[in-house]
Design a protein around this motif. Structure first.
Motif, PDB file in Angstrom:
ATOM      1  N   LEU A 749       5.523  -7.366  28.009  1.00  0.00           N
ATOM      2  CA  LEU A 749       5.036  -5.985  28.080  1.00  0.00           C
ATOM      3  C   LEU A 749       4.192  -5.765  29.335  1.00  0.00           C
ATOM      4  N   ILE A 750       4.239  -4.503  29.827  1.00  0.00           N
ATOM      5  CA  ILE A 750       3.393  -4.097  30.958  1.00  0.00           C
ATOM      6  C   ILE A 750       1.965  -3.888  30.468  1.00  0.00           C
ATOM      7  N   LEU A 751       1.012  -4.385  31.253  1.00  0.00           N
ATOM      8  CA  LEU A 751      -0.401  -4.300  30.869  1.00  0.00           C
ATOM      9  C   LEU A 751      -0.927  -2.877  31.031  1.00  0.00           C
ATOM     10  N   GLU A 752      -1.896  -2.531  30.168  1.00  0.00           N
ATOM     11  CA  GLU A 752      -2.582  -1.243  30.244  1.00  0.00           C
ATOM     12  C   GLU A 752      -4.086  -1.464  30.241  1.00  0.00           C
ATOM     13  N   GLU A 753      -4.804  -0.407  30.622  1.00  0.00           N
ATOM     14  CA  GLU A 753      -6.271  -0.471  30.668  1.00  0.00           C
ATOM     15  C   GLU A 753      -6.828  -0.904  29.320  1.00  0.00           C
ATOM     16  N   GLY A 754      -7.704  -1.924  29.327  1.00  0.00           N
ATOM     17  CA  GLY A 754      -8.381  -2.377  28.127  1.00  0.00           C
ATOM     18  C   GLY A 754      -7.623  -3.365  27.280  1.00  0.00           C
ATOM     19  N   ASP A 755      -6.413  -3.790  27.695  1.00  0.00           N
ATOM     20  CA  ASP A 755      -5.653  -4.759  26.906  1.00  0.00           C
ATOM     21  C   ASP A 755      -6.420  -6.073  26.792  1.00  0.00           C
ATOM     22  N   ILE A 756      -6.305  -6.708  25.605  1.00  0.00           N
ATOM     23  CA  ILE A 756      -6.928  -8.010  25.371  1.00  0.00           C
ATOM     24  C   ILE A 756      -5.849  -8.931  24.801  1.00  0.00           C
ATOM     25  N   LEU A 757      -5.531  -9.990  25.543  1.00  0.00           N
ATOM     26  CA  LEU A 757      -4.545 -10.969  25.094  1.00  0.00           C
ATOM     27  C   LEU A 757      -5.297 -12.135  24.476  1.00  0.00           C
ATOM     28  N   SER A 758      -5.033 -12.386  23.189  1.00  0.00           N
ATOM     29  CA  SER A 758      -5.733 -13.439  22.464  1.00  0.00           C
ATOM     30  C   SER A 758      -4.747 -14.546  22.130  1.00  0.00           C
ATOM     31  N   VAL A 759      -5.033 -15.785  22.620  1.00  0.00           N
ATOM     32  CA  VAL A 759      -4.184 -16.953  22.373  1.00  0.00           C
ATOM     33  C   VAL A 759      -4.984 -17.907  21.498  1.00  0.00           C
ATOM     34  N   PRO A 760      -4.625 -18.070  20.216  1.00  0.00           N
ATOM     35  CA  PRO A 760      -5.433 -18.896  19.321  1.00  0.00           C
ATOM     36  C   PRO A 760      -5.148 -20.380  19.497  1.00  0.00           C
ATOM     37  N   ARG A 761      -5.998 -21.183  18.898  1.00  0.00           N
ATOM     38  CA  ARG A 761      -5.804 -22.632  18.837  1.00  0.00           C
ATOM     39  C   ARG A 761      -4.758 -22.944  17.760  1.00  0.00           C
ATOM     40  N   GLN A 762      -4.177 -24.155  17.818  1.00  0.00           N
ATOM     41  CA  GLN A 762      -3.145 -24.548  16.870  1.00  0.00           C
ATOM     42  C   GLN A 762      -3.634 -24.337  15.434  1.00  0.00           C
ATOM     43  N   LEU A 763      -2.864 -23.586  14.621  1.00  0.00           N
ATOM     44  CA  LEU A 763      -3.224 -23.265  13.250  1.00  0.00           C
ATOM     45  C   LEU A 763      -2.504 -24.207  12.302  1.00  0.00           C
ATOM     46  N   GLN A 764      -3.149 -24.485  11.129  1.00  0.00           N
ATOM     47  CA  GLN A 764      -2.593 -25.466  10.193  1.00  0.00           C
ATOM     48  C   GLN A 764      -2.696 -25.000   8.740  1.00  0.00           C
ATOM     49  N   THR A 765      -3.070 -23.755   8.501  1.00  0.00           N
ATOM     50  CA  THR A 765      -3.261 -23.301   7.123  1.00  0.00           C
ATOM     51  C   THR A 765      -2.449 -22.045   6.862  1.00  0.00           C
ATOM     52  N   VAL A 766      -2.336 -21.730   5.560  1.00  0.00           N
ATOM     53  CA  VAL A 766      -1.661 -20.518   5.094  1.00  0.00           C
ATOM     54  C   VAL A 766      -2.560 -19.877   4.035  1.00  0.00           C
TER      55      VAL A 766
END
Length: 872
Positions: A749-766
């Motif tokens: 996607l093309i970025l827009e003003e105020g966008d926040i990209l969040s990349v989490p740590r490896q998850l292991q629960t449900v």
């Protein structure tokens, strides 16, 4: 004998001090004394009260009198007698006459409020009498709601040397010099003082000086130093505690009876003790009778009006004060200082009554007073003129009415409007319009001279309006206008003849809005008043919208392009503004502020980055952030984007923040700012807070006012609360793995003003939520489906809607359960997922009445169908 006397004295002490108890509830009548409850007082309280009364030197007669005045019930006195049985109080009055310590206590006069303080509620003022609608002059001097005037005799004054001694007086006899001795003795009922080792000495009926001579003669036998022309021993006789006397109050008094008073008391003291004359009693002829002879006649008005102290005649034992009914009364109303009812004596005139009333007020009509008089059959009205005041004899029942001056003027003219000193002026014969304007120091600059109005009042109180052209009068074309009494001249203003002129500015200026119009005003002037051009302003795209007078109504406004230099310097041919012009400053083409996007979580260089161009995408942002770390979980990456409801900080707010930061930086540190920095600080303060220094002119002040208006509007808009809760941001599900594999694809996607990209740590629960037996979070297991995790939560609940179960993945995507024939196909479960099991909602039971109604309805329909079939 002594025990009985102590008991009686204790009883009197309690009676006197309890006499104040019924006043503890505020304004009560004297009849409320019957509500006293002796049983409510403890023995300790009675003990403290008696000790205080003994220390105050109160006599039995004084306490008995106070109890009598306040009507202590006999039943309560009987209860006191029973409670006092066996109670012993040590009194201080039993000291033997004779030699005593030289320390002498001064005469004390203590009120019951002091004695009963902290034990019995304090006595309120005697305000139980209902308010009198028609006050009688002088009646409240002895009986007032406030009762600030007591007329109590001063017991601590020096004893007059002509004071006549009698039984009950206490004498201090000092012998000093070669010999030193002190005696204290009281005059016995037989009229003697008994000095220790000296014997009785007759002093009753003697003055203090005469008693001193008798005592000196007797003591000189024992103290020879008192004799001779050159004595070495001296004698001084002083009065200690004063005896009491009994005075009889009879006639028209509030509390008639026999009163026990101090021997220093006067007629006024006795009247005060009895509450003064009642409403039927006289204040003008109060008689003092002594030994069956009238020795004085007291006129309280002489004391109230003239302050004559000689009227306050001293009393003696067994004196009688007789208050007869009032003589005659008159009433004074209107513009006098004391409009009341007054008692009059024979041969008194209206002048005397006017003196009693305090004289006329400032607005009184003094030439004539109206009087209503009672004749033998009816009422009659008369007029008393000023010269007759001292001749007109007053009569009982007269009602005098003093009027006020008329609310009108005899010689007034007024000028209003555009003159330097508007107001009222004295009318003089021959006064003209120009003369009045001259008195008002001339016309002000905005005066409209061509039409001046004069409102003239006629004899029948109707008015005429005259229109005058002042220019014609000043040039001699028209004659001057002579004025009359009560003329009102109104000079209009030129601003009253037209609407208020203004101009508007909008667009890329610092403070857009409406500003006052001035002649020969240019576009540059208006831009300066609005704080100047913004950075985004396009000087080549400025125009004026001017109102038109198109008769056909097709043209609403005329558009005039305005060439303006960037520095707003003077031009050779400026375009002047007209009233109501609207100046618009447009924005530069493609001008925009910097746009920012952020990346957080498992990247090598998280932070905020400026968007380079309109084509920059998520893959570019990850590349600028140094790529993902080894612990990143791309499947759970989420893009947080602002919605259309997000309140973006405007350019003005951003500029405020930057200037505040700059101001904080300039004020930081210990170094003195330079001159240029001081000027910058002043400019920033003026912009942000409206603070101005001495160099700011009116234009800068108007800019600051506009700034304040703008800040108020911004604050008001921020404080508005939307009744519907609207999300300002939302999460967008992205496939970060696909974005990294295929940059610039449809997933990127093309970025827009105020966008926040969040990349989490490896998850292991449900997580499991909703209508399961035990909502919980469990460990993710590879190759396990959704039923496995439902079992880990105890299984579905009884009201679970299994077909609607759905999964929310870590990146924000949602997958629901699909149905094929009678089978449920559940979505897969990945690390970081959340399984949601919705509920069917509460089960609504069918009531018996509803069931009966339903079956009856069905039966009716079946019957109708059967009849229709049979008829066919």
């Amino acid at each position: 004998m002594i025990s009985s006397r102590l008991l009686n004295l204790n009883l009197l002490l309690i009676i006197g001090m309890l006499s104040f108890l019924p006043f503890n509830l505020g304004a009560q009548s004297l009849g409320d004394i019957s509500s006293i409850k002796v049983d409510d007082l403890s023995d300790q309280q009675i003990q403290v009260l008696m000790e205080r009364a003994t220390e105050a030197g109160l006599s039995e007669a004084e306490l008995l009198q106070m109890a009598q005045l306040r009507g202590v019930p006999a039943s309560e006195i009987d209860k006191l007698k029973e409670r006092l049985q066996g109670m012993v109080i040590g009194l201080q009055g039993g000291q033997k006459s004779g030699t005593a310590p030289t320390k002498r206590s001064p005469r004390r006069q203590v009120g019951f409020n002091e004695i009963t303080q902290g034990i019995i509620p304090q006595e309120s003022e005697l305000d139980a009498t209902p308010p009198e609608t028609e006050p009688i002059f002088g009646l409240d001097i002895f009986y007032n709601k406030e009762r600030r005037l007591t007329f109590e005799p001063n017991l601590n004054m020096a004893t007059p040397r002509n004071y006549i001694l009698g039984p009950g007086d206490e004498l201090y006899v000092d012998v000093y010099g070669q010999s030193d001795q002190f005696y204290k003795a009281s005059v016995t009922p037989e009229g003697q003082v008994i000095l220790e080792n000296i014997g009785p000495i007759n002093v009753s009926g003697l003055s203090l000086d005469e008693a001193t001579a008798v005592i000196k003669n007797r003591l000189s036998v024992f103290y020879t130093g008192l004799r001779g022309s050159n004595p070495n021993t001296f004698l001084q006789v002083n009065l200690g505690n004063v005896r009491t006397i009994k005075v009889n109050m009879v006639g028209e008094v509030r509390l008639p009876g026999t009163f026990t008073l101090s021997a220093f008391s006067t007629v006024f003291n006795a009247l005060y003790a009895a509450g003064g004359p009642n409403r039927n009693g006289t204040l003008r002829e109060i008689k003092l009778i002594r030994q069956n002879k009238e020795i004085a006649e007291i006129d309280i008005y002489d004391f109230l009006i003239n302050g004559d102290p000689s009227l306050n005649v001293p009393l003696q034992d067994q004196d009688v004060i007789l208050v007869q009914p009032y003589l005659e009364r008159v009433k004074v109303e209107g513009a006098v200082k004391r409009p009341k009812i007054f008692e009059i004596k024979p041969d008194e005139t209206f002048a005397n009554i006017l003196t009693y009333a305090g004289g006329f007020t400032d607005n009184a009509y003094r030439e004539r007073v109206n009087v209503t008089r009672l004749t033998d059959k009816e009422k009659a009205v008369s007029d008393i003129f000023n010269e007759q005041f001292s001749l007109f004899l007053a009569k009982g029942g007269d009602r005098y009415k003093v009027g006020e001056v008329l609310d009108r003027y005899t010689n007034r003219v007024q000028v209003k409007g555009s003159v330097y000193r508007p107001g009222s002026y004295a009318y003089e014969e021959g006064l003209t319009l120009t003369g009045l304007i001259k008195k008002a120091e001339g016309l002000s600059g905005e005066a409209y001279r061509k039409r001046i109005n004069i409102v003239r009042t006629n004899e029948d109180l109707t008015t005429n309006m005259l229109q005058v052209d002042l220019n014609a009068i000043e040039t001699g074309i028209s004659p001057d206008i002579p004025l009359r009494k009560e003329d009102v001249v109104h000079v209009p203003s030129i601003y009253q003849l037209s609407e208020e002129f203004y101009v508007k500015v909008s667009g890329e200026v610092l403070y857009p809005g409406t500003y006052p119009y001035s002649r020969e005003m240019t576009s540059e002037d208006l831009i300066l008043m609005a704080g100047g051009l913004k950075e985004a302003a396009s000087v080549g795209n400025i125009e004026i919208a001017r109102r038109t007078a198109d008769q056909d109504g097709k043209e609403f406004s005329r558009i005039i392009p305005v060439p303006v230099r960037q520095d707003l310097a003077l031009s050779e041919n400026p375009i002047g503004l007209m009233p109501f012009d609207h100046l618009t400053v447009r924005r530069k083409t493609n001008f925009s502020l910097e746009r920012m996007a952020s990346i957080e979580g498992q990247v090598n260089a998280p932070g905020t980055f400026a968007i380079k161009d309109a084509e920059e995408r998520i893959s570019d942002l990850i590349e600028r952030a140094g790529g993902l770390t080894a612990f990143a979980y791309p499947k759970g990456a989420t893009l947080i984007r602002r919605t259309e409801f997000y309140q973006t900080a405007s350019e003005n707010i951003r500029k405020e923040r930057n200037l505040l930061n700059l101001l904080e930086r300039l004020n930081r540190g210990n170094e003195e700012p330079t001159e240029s920095q001081k000027q910058m600080i002043d400019r920033i303060n003026a912009y942000l807070f409206g603070e101005k220094d001495s160099t700011q002119n009116e234009m800068e002040e108007s800019v600051i006012n506009a700034r304040r208006t703008l800040l108020n509007e911004i604050s008001a808009s921020r404080e508005e609360i939307d009744p519907i809760k609207i999300k300002e941001t939302e999460a967008i599900a992205i496939d970060l793995e696909e974005i990294i594999r295929n940059p610039d694809s449809k997933f990127d996607l093309i970025l827009e003003e105020g966008d926040i990209l969040s990349v989490p740590r490896q998850l292991q629960t449900v997580r499991l939520r909703g209508d399961v037996i035990y909502p919980t979070t469990v460990r993710h297991e590879d190759f396990r489906g959704l039923p496995y995790y439902i079992d880990r939560a105890g299984g579905f609940d009884s009201r679970a809607k299994r077909k609607r179960t759905y999964v929310v993945y870590a990146n924000g995507e949602v997958a629901r359960t699909k149905n094929y024939l009678f089978f449920n196909i559940y979505p897969s479960v990945e690390p970081g997922s959340e399984i949601i099991v919705p509920t069917k909602g509460p089960r609504i039971p069918v009531r018996p009445g509803d069931l009966v109604g339903l079956t009856t309805g069905l039966a009716t329909i079946a019957l109708v169908i059967t009849q229709i079939l049979n008829s066919n």
